[in-house]
Write an enzyme that holds these catalytic residues in place. Sequence first.
Site, short mmCIF file in Angstrom:
data_model
loop_
_atom_site.label_atom_id
_atom_site.label_comp_id
_atom_site.label_asym_id
_atom_site.label_seq_id
_atom_site.Cartn_x
_atom_site.Cartn_y
_atom_site.Cartn_z
CB CYS A 118 -1.49 17.50 -23.89
SG CYS A 118 -1.98 17.08 -22.19
CD GLN B 125 -2.50 -1.40 2.61
OE1 GLN B 125 -3.63 -0.98 2.84
NE2 GLN B 125 -1.79 -2.04 3.53
CG ASN B 126 4.25 1.44 2.22
OD1 ASN B 126 3.29 1.84 2.87
ND2 ASN B 126 5.16 0.64 2.75
CG HIS C 211 -2.72 2.61 -2.43
ND1 HIS C 211 -2.60 2.57 -1.06
CD2 HIS C 211 -3.89 1.97 -2.71
CE1 HIS C 211 -3.63 1.93 -0.54
NE2 HIS C 211 -4.43 1.56 -1.53
N GLY D 14 3.25 -4.49 8.86
CA GLY D 14 3.33 -3.04 9.04
C GLY D 14 2.15 -2.28 8.49
N GLY E 220 -0.02 -2.04 17.35
CA GLY E 220 -1.30 -1.38 17.49
C GLY E 220 -2.43 -2.09 16.78
CB SER F 16 -3.62 0.18 10.72
OG SER F 16 -3.94 1.10 9.67
CB CYS G 197 -1.87 13.50 -23.23
SG CYS G 197 -0.32 13.81 -22.32
#
Length: 276
Positions: A180, A100-101, A118, A217, A245, A219, A129
């Site tokens: 463009c 996700q990094n 991501h 690493g 956590g 959540s 363009c």
Amino acid sequence: MANLQPLIDFVHQHPRLLVITGAGCSTAAGIPDYRDENGAWKQREPMRFHVFTGDAVARKRYWARSMLGWRTMAHAQPAAAHHALAQLERAGRINLLVTQNVDGLHQAAGSAKVVDLHGRIDTVCCLGCGARTPRRALQEELTARNPAWLALDARSLADGDADLEGRDFAGFDVPACSACGGMLKPDVVFFGENVPRERVAAVREALAQADAVLVAGSSLMVYSGYRFVEEAVAAGKPVVAVNRGRTRADSLLGIKVETEVGSALEALVDCVNIQV
């Protein structure tokens, strides 16, 4: 080592892993994360797509903060978690790493089977363009157009952002696409955008072939990553997490190790390599 034994046993019992990583892997590389140990935002919510495209001042604010925050991202080097996961891949234990990094540090450490869920912050795309160009080229143009901003002392935030609250961004000069004249955007998935279908399909294909899922690493508060844990559990595949956590998937986890992810993965590599 005693508290890591369940994790070590899990990996020996499930040799083909789908790995999902998050910001906790990169904090040791000097890149701040978004959330605290309770899963709450440490800073204000990241940029949303409709705000970026619809508000010129918000867009200027984004690029001003990014111009200063890029210094942290550009010099970041892989940390222990990145190197350990690359070693696990070379040992044949990872069939796909889903991150996700957006920092590219898994590839820099040597991981080859990676889906950047991501996108990547080191690339810029044109919404007109579709052209993609290196972020470093845009950085050179931003600094040439806005030299006075370089003297500002701004605290680094997550994913190449910087704290410039209270500044007047109206005069910040953002270039358009040289091909463009279209709007330039970092080649990342903003809130309000969908993850490209081909990335989701690639993860689901790998999940079908995996024995289990390892979350490292993260959540999992963002649904784009959490859904793969849901799908794994629905398919009867166990999930283990190494994260300090709370996670969104706590009720779905077979094992949870609450410790620093880099040291845990290093210990795991040592044990796996001894027995490979």
